[in-house]
Design a protein around this motif. Structure first.
Motif, PDB file in Angstrom:
ATOM      1  N   PRO A 184      32.318  41.227  35.062  1.00 41.11           N
ATOM      2  CA  PRO A 184      32.401  41.585  36.479  1.00 41.11           C
ATOM      3  C   PRO A 184      31.644  42.880  36.770  1.00 41.11           C
ATOM      4  CG  PRO A 184      34.556  40.928  35.639  1.00 41.11           C
ATOM      5  CD  PRO A 184      33.649  41.032  34.450  1.00 41.11           C
ATOM      6  N   ALA A 185      31.123  42.982  37.982  1.00 42.55           N
ATOM      7  CA  ALA A 185      30.290  44.140  38.347  1.00 42.55           C
ATOM      8  C   ALA A 185      31.020  45.453  38.133  1.00 42.55           C
ATOM      9  CB  ALA A 185      29.849  44.006  39.813  1.00 42.55           C
ATOM     10  N   GLU A 186      32.328  45.508  38.456  1.00 40.96           N
ATOM     11  CA  GLU A 186      33.067  46.761  38.306  1.00 40.96           C
ATOM     12  C   GLU A 186      33.229  47.153  36.840  1.00 40.96           C
ATOM     13  OE1 GLU A 186      36.158  43.434  38.912  1.00 40.96           O
ATOM     14  OE2 GLU A 186      34.159  43.981  39.678  1.00 40.96           O
ATOM     15  N   VAL A 187      33.300  46.163  35.955  1.00 42.33           N
ATOM     16  CA  VAL A 187      33.389  46.447  34.521  1.00 42.33           C
ATOM     17  C   VAL A 187      32.048  46.953  34.010  1.00 42.33           C
ATOM     18  CG1 VAL A 187      33.805  45.448  32.231  1.00 42.33           C
ATOM     19  CG2 VAL A 187      35.250  44.791  34.184  1.00 42.33           C
ATOM     20  N   ARG A 188      30.950  46.312  34.430  1.00 41.69           N
ATOM     21  CA  ARG A 188      29.622  46.777  34.036  1.00 41.69           C
ATOM     22  C   ARG A 188      29.389  48.210  34.502  1.00 41.69           C
ATOM     23  NH1 ARG A 188      27.993  41.822  36.287  1.00 41.69           N
ATOM     24  NH2 ARG A 188      26.773  42.907  37.899  1.00 41.69           N
ATOM     25  N   SER A 189      29.804  48.503  35.718  1.00 47.13           N
ATOM     26  CA  SER A 189      29.609  49.849  36.260  1.00 47.13           C
ATOM     27  C   SER A 189      30.394  50.887  35.481  1.00 47.13           C
ATOM     28  CB  SER A 189      30.022  49.876  37.727  1.00 47.13           C
ATOM     29  OG  SER A 189      29.923  51.172  38.265  1.00 47.13           O
ATOM     30  N   PRO A 276      42.219  47.665  31.526  1.00 44.33           N
ATOM     31  CA  PRO A 276      41.755  46.366  32.019  1.00 44.33           C
ATOM     32  C   PRO A 276      40.290  46.067  31.723  1.00 44.33           C
ATOM     33  CG  PRO A 276      43.184  47.392  33.639  1.00 44.33           C
ATOM     34  CD  PRO A 276      42.980  48.403  32.557  1.00 44.33           C
ATOM     35  N   ALA A 277      39.406  47.052  31.825  1.00 46.17           N
ATOM     36  CA  ALA A 277      37.987  46.796  31.556  1.00 46.17           C
ATOM     37  C   ALA A 277      37.769  46.426  30.096  1.00 46.17           C
ATOM     38  CB  ALA A 277      37.153  48.021  31.924  1.00 46.17           C
ATOM     39  N   ALA A 278      38.453  47.125  29.192  1.00 43.47           N
ATOM     40  CA  ALA A 278      38.345  46.799  27.764  1.00 43.47           C
ATOM     41  C   ALA A 278      38.924  45.416  27.495  1.00 43.47           C
ATOM     42  CB  ALA A 278      39.064  47.850  26.931  1.00 43.47           C
ATOM     43  N   ALA A 279      40.053  45.119  28.111  1.00 42.34           N
ATOM     44  CA  ALA A 279      40.663  43.803  27.928  1.00 42.34           C
ATOM     45  C   ALA A 279      39.751  42.700  28.438  1.00 42.34           C
ATOM     46  CB  ALA A 279      42.005  43.757  28.637  1.00 42.34           C
ATOM     47  N   GLU A 280      39.028  42.958  29.524  1.00 38.25           N
ATOM     48  CA  GLU A 280      38.090  41.965  30.076  1.00 38.25           C
ATOM     49  C   GLU A 280      37.026  41.602  29.043  1.00 38.25           C
ATOM     50  OE1 GLU A 280      36.654  39.363  32.804  1.00 38.25           O
ATOM     51  OE2 GLU A 280      38.218  40.779  33.427  1.00 38.25           O
ATOM     52  N   VAL A 281      36.511  42.598  28.343  1.00 37.36           N
ATOM     53  CA  VAL A 281      35.484  42.342  27.326  1.00 37.36           C
ATOM     54  C   VAL A 281      36.067  41.549  26.162  1.00 37.36           C
ATOM     55  CG1 VAL A 281      33.834  43.398  25.727  1.00 37.36           C
ATOM     56  CG2 VAL A 281      34.222  44.424  27.982  1.00 37.36           C
ATOM     57  N   VAL A 282      37.226  41.976  25.690  1.00 36.94           N
ATOM     58  CA  VAL A 282      37.839  41.308  24.536  1.00 36.94           C
ATOM     59  C   VAL A 282      38.172  39.856  24.848  1.00 36.94           C
ATOM     60  CG1 VAL A 282      39.851  41.289  23.004  1.00 36.94           C
ATOM     61  CG2 VAL A 282      38.723  43.457  23.555  1.00 36.94           C
ATOM     62  N   THR A 283      38.797  39.618  25.976  1.00 37.99           N
ATOM     63  CA  THR A 283      39.231  38.259  26.287  1.00 37.99           C
ATOM     64  C   THR A 283      38.063  37.341  26.612  1.00 37.99           C
ATOM     65  OG1 THR A 283      39.641  38.882  28.598  1.00 37.99           O
ATOM     66  CG2 THR A 283      41.500  38.996  27.075  1.00 37.99           C
ATOM     67  N   ALA A 284      36.914  37.914  26.981  1.00 42.16           N
ATOM     68  CA  ALA A 284      35.734  37.099  27.285  1.00 42.16           C
ATOM     69  C   ALA A 284      34.916  36.756  26.038  1.00 42.16           C
ATOM     70  CB  ALA A 284      34.843  37.831  28.296  1.00 42.16           C
TER      71      ALA A 284
END
Length: 396
Positions: A184-189, A276-284
């Motif tokens: 997601p854009a907010e995670v990339r940012s 949440p941003a770290a979790a987004e990377v791991v779960t993806a």
């Protein structure tokens, strides 16, 4: 003419440390052959490397390849809170590459004519004039200098120091990568211009962007991470290290081979515990894999014409991001010692050994302490300068 012109060198292990060593020895005049145990070119599973000065020195000083084309960079080190708030941030520039990108660049400089795949060294002997390496295939290689750069499971270390034993740290590293553009854009940012940490009780994760297989552009970059999680030694660890084929790993399980139930549990726990941003990377991550975090150190790095280098001599936990830097530092110091020895290889190795043993010992002591703080004592605190990356010390 170099005193090593027409002298032969055999490098056992064709990874980053072995190739750096081979290139430097060839520059000194040696006829160099590299013997790699795996039957196919190495791929590194997409893992990331922090480019410390020693790591990249070959490309900075000797290669025609531009190190900037092999790397990504970030401007900050930051710690994320439970709601993705930045609880600490330092301006500190680091550069990174992917293991595969760096390996292929070194191999391109060395070439493949003297790079031999599928050769597993099983023994070595020596006399006053040369050493002979024996391989499982039945092949033998004679050389005036033999360097074992064959990693944490080094056969060379077992031969030079049979008493050295691998010590399990009490935790493993879950590793993986995700194409950055898919996040997601907010995670990339939030993550794209920093080394990012999420620290939770008895655990932490480190994330940073690395080149992809096709380059360093916005649609090439990968978000790379290592998440350290405690797993007790014994039955629990043994069961986790049985892969989908029924084989038991010792130092790692490859992508796609970790049992699904462990992957499912890891993803669920990431969503519960991590920022949440770290979790987004791991779960993806499609195919996360496991690295067993262990320590080992040989009491010696030389014997006559034989040397141990990099993880073959001492393997340190990844917390200082210094494994490839130490291997490169060993290689450059070896080249310096050989240059100053007027052709006396055994004397050069004796001169080289003490400082490299000390370097490995200091690094191992420091990363053990870092790991204990994170995984067991819960004293890994955001912004503590003693926790910075560095081969020679925090931030160095």
């Amino acid at each position: 003419m170099s005193p090593y012109t027409h002298a032969r060198a055999a490098v056992i292990g064709g990874s980053i440390g072995g190739l750096t060593t081979a290139l430097l020895l060839r520059d000194l005049g040696f006829e160099v052959d590299v013997f790699e145990r795996t039957p196919t070119p190495l791929d590194g599973r997409g893992g990331g490397i922090v480019l410390q000065p020693d790591t990249v020195r070959w490309f900075a000083e000797r290669s025609d390849q531009n190190p900037a084309t092999l790397s990504t960079s970030t401007e900050y080190v930051q710690y994320l809170g439970p709601g993705d708030e930045i609880v600490h941030r330092d301006r500190r520039r680091w550069t990174y590459t992917s293991w595969g990108t760096f390996y292929r660049a070194l191999l391109a400089d060395f070439g493949t004519d003297h790079y031999h795949l599928g050769e597993f060294a099983c023994g070595v002997s020596q006399d006053a004039d040369c050493a002979t390496v024996r391989f499982v295939s039945g092949r033998q290689a004679q050389a005036e200098l033999v360097v074992f750069a064959d990693g944490i499971t080094s056969i060379g270390r077992r031969l030079l120091d049979p008493s050295s034993e691998m010590e399990y740290s009490g935790y493993v590293g879950w590793r993986g990568t995700v194409p950055e553009y898919q996040l997601p854009a907010e995670v990339r940012s939030l993550l794209g211009n920093a080394i990012s940490y999420s620290v939770v009780p008895h655990s932490h994760i480190t994330l940073y962007p690395i080149p992809g297989e096709t380059g360093t552009g916005p649609r090439d970059r990968l978000m790379n991470y290592v998440w350290y999680r405690n797993v007790p030694a014994g039955c629990e660890l043994d069961e986790m290290l049985i892969d989908k084929r029924g084989f038991t790993g010792t130092v790692s399980l490859h992508p796609g081979q970790v049992q699904d139930r462990y992957v499912d549990e890891m993803r669920a726990t990431a969503a519960q515990l991590l920022a949440p941003a770290a979790a987004e990377v791991v779960t993806a991550t499609e195919q996360p894999y496991i690295q067993v975090v262990s320590d080992i150190r040989s009491a010696k790095m030389t014997d006559g014409r034989i040397a141990l280098l990099g993880d073959a001599a001492s393997a340190a936990r990844p917390h200082a991001a210094a494994g490839t830097a130490k291997a490169a530092a060993d290689a450059w110091a070896l080249a310096d010692a050989l240059t100053d020895s007027d052709g006396d290889i055994a004397a050069a190795l004796r001169k080289w050994e003490p400082a490299q043993l000390e370097l490995g010992s200091r690094l191992l002591e420091r990363v053990k302490e870092m790991g204990e703080r994170s995984q067991f004592h819960n004293t890994w605190t955001p912004g503590d300068p003693s926790l910075r990356f560095g081969l020679y010390g925090p931030g160095r």
